[in-house]
Design a protein around this motif. Structure first.
Motif, PDB file in Angstrom:
ATOM      1  N   LEU A 153      -7.891  -8.354  -2.043  1.00  0.00           N
ATOM      2  CA  LEU A 153      -7.827  -7.249  -1.082  1.00  0.00           C
ATOM      3  C   LEU A 153      -7.487  -5.927  -1.751  1.00  0.00           C
ATOM      4  O   LEU A 153      -7.915  -4.871  -1.297  1.00  0.00           O
ATOM      5  N   THR A 154      -6.696  -5.977  -2.828  1.00  0.00           N
ATOM      6  CA  THR A 154      -6.328  -4.735  -3.505  1.00  0.00           C
ATOM      7  C   THR A 154      -7.485  -4.128  -4.284  1.00  0.00           C
ATOM      8  O   THR A 154      -7.406  -2.985  -4.707  1.00  0.00           O
ATOM      9  N   LYS A 155      -8.561  -4.883  -4.463  1.00  0.00           N
ATOM     10  CA  LYS A 155      -9.717  -4.343  -5.180  1.00  0.00           C
ATOM     11  C   LYS A 155     -10.728  -3.695  -4.232  1.00  0.00           C
ATOM     12  O   LYS A 155     -11.690  -3.107  -4.678  1.00  0.00           O
ATOM     13  N   ILE A 156     -10.491  -3.818  -2.935  1.00  0.00           N
ATOM     14  CA  ILE A 156     -11.431  -3.281  -1.946  1.00  0.00           C
ATOM     15  C   ILE A 156     -11.059  -1.832  -1.629  1.00  0.00           C
ATOM     16  O   ILE A 156      -9.919  -1.544  -1.288  1.00  0.00           O
ATOM     17  N   GLY A 157     -12.023  -0.944  -1.711  1.00  0.00           N
ATOM     18  CA  GLY A 157     -11.974   0.463  -1.304  1.00  0.00           C
ATOM     19  C   GLY A 157     -10.617   1.130  -1.228  1.00  0.00           C
ATOM     20  O   GLY A 157      -9.950   1.321  -2.233  1.00  0.00           O
ATOM     21  N   PRO A 158     -10.193   1.517  -0.008  1.00  0.00           N
ATOM     22  CA  PRO A 158      -8.966   2.299   0.130  1.00  0.00           C
ATOM     23  C   PRO A 158      -7.712   1.521  -0.269  1.00  0.00           C
ATOM     24  O   PRO A 158      -6.753   2.124  -0.745  1.00  0.00           O
TER      25      PRO A 158
END
Length: 197
Positions: free
Chosen positions: A125-130
């Protein structure tokens, strides 16, 4: 490095959660699952010991032996109730130990798997966009705060053990600090927190 830290945190968390949950659930599991099996074994051994004691005492043939046998039979039967109670308590204790051990290893595996999945999901999740940008920003702010605390610690140690460093002839003298923007800014921010000599 970060992977090792996450693995260590995951292991400690799984161990703690498994130990706590096993301790809470062990009496219930022992009472409803393990106790019928272990309790029967203990009850059979106690009954065998009691019947052996009763059979040996009833072997008297004369009147005195018969009276002695009756008295001893009454004593043995009176002692049977505490023996059965002790056997029941031992069975319960054994059942709780067995259930705690089994629950601990089962829950350690379950919690370890769940925490591993959670950490992997958070990592993705930390690699996704914002979220990735917020993660990097948060990491940068934490790094900056850690660096400022380290500099504060260094300045505090220098002012406590080597106050000559900040004197007119020292390495961090007012004239030397005026030449560099970063050192002057950091010193001006940190000087109120430094111990006075």
């Amino acid at each position: 490095m970060l992977r090792t830290v996450f693995g260590f945190v995951q292991g400690v968390a799984a161990f703690t959660l498994a130990g706590f949950t096993a301790r809470v659930c062990a009496p219930y599991v022992a009472e409803y699952l393990v106790m019928p099996i272990v309790g029967d074994v203990f009850q059979k051994k106690a009954q065998t010991a009691l019947s052996g004691a009763l059979g040996a005492q009833g072997a008297g043939t004369n009147a005195l032996g018969g009276l002695s046998g009756l008295l001893n039979t009454d004593l043995v039967s009176a002692a049977a109730h505490p023996l059965q109670t002790a056997a029941g308590q031992a069975a319960r204790s054994m059942a709780q130990s067995v259930s705690y051990t089994l629950l601990f290893f089962i829950l350690m595996t379950v919690f370890g798997t769940l925490l591993h999945t959670l950490f992997r999901t958070l990592k993705l999740l930390t690699k996704i966009g914002p979220l990735g940008a917020l993660n990097r920003l948060g990491g940068g702010l934490l790094g900056l705060a850690g660096a400022l605390l380290l500099i504060l610690l260094i300045f505090a140690v220098l002012s406590a053990f080597s106050p000559a460093t900040f004197s007119d002839l020292g390495t961090l003298s007012p004239a030397a600090r005026e030449k560099t923007l970063l050192t002057r800014s950091l010193y001006d921010v940190i000087v109120p927190y430094l111990p006075t000599a």
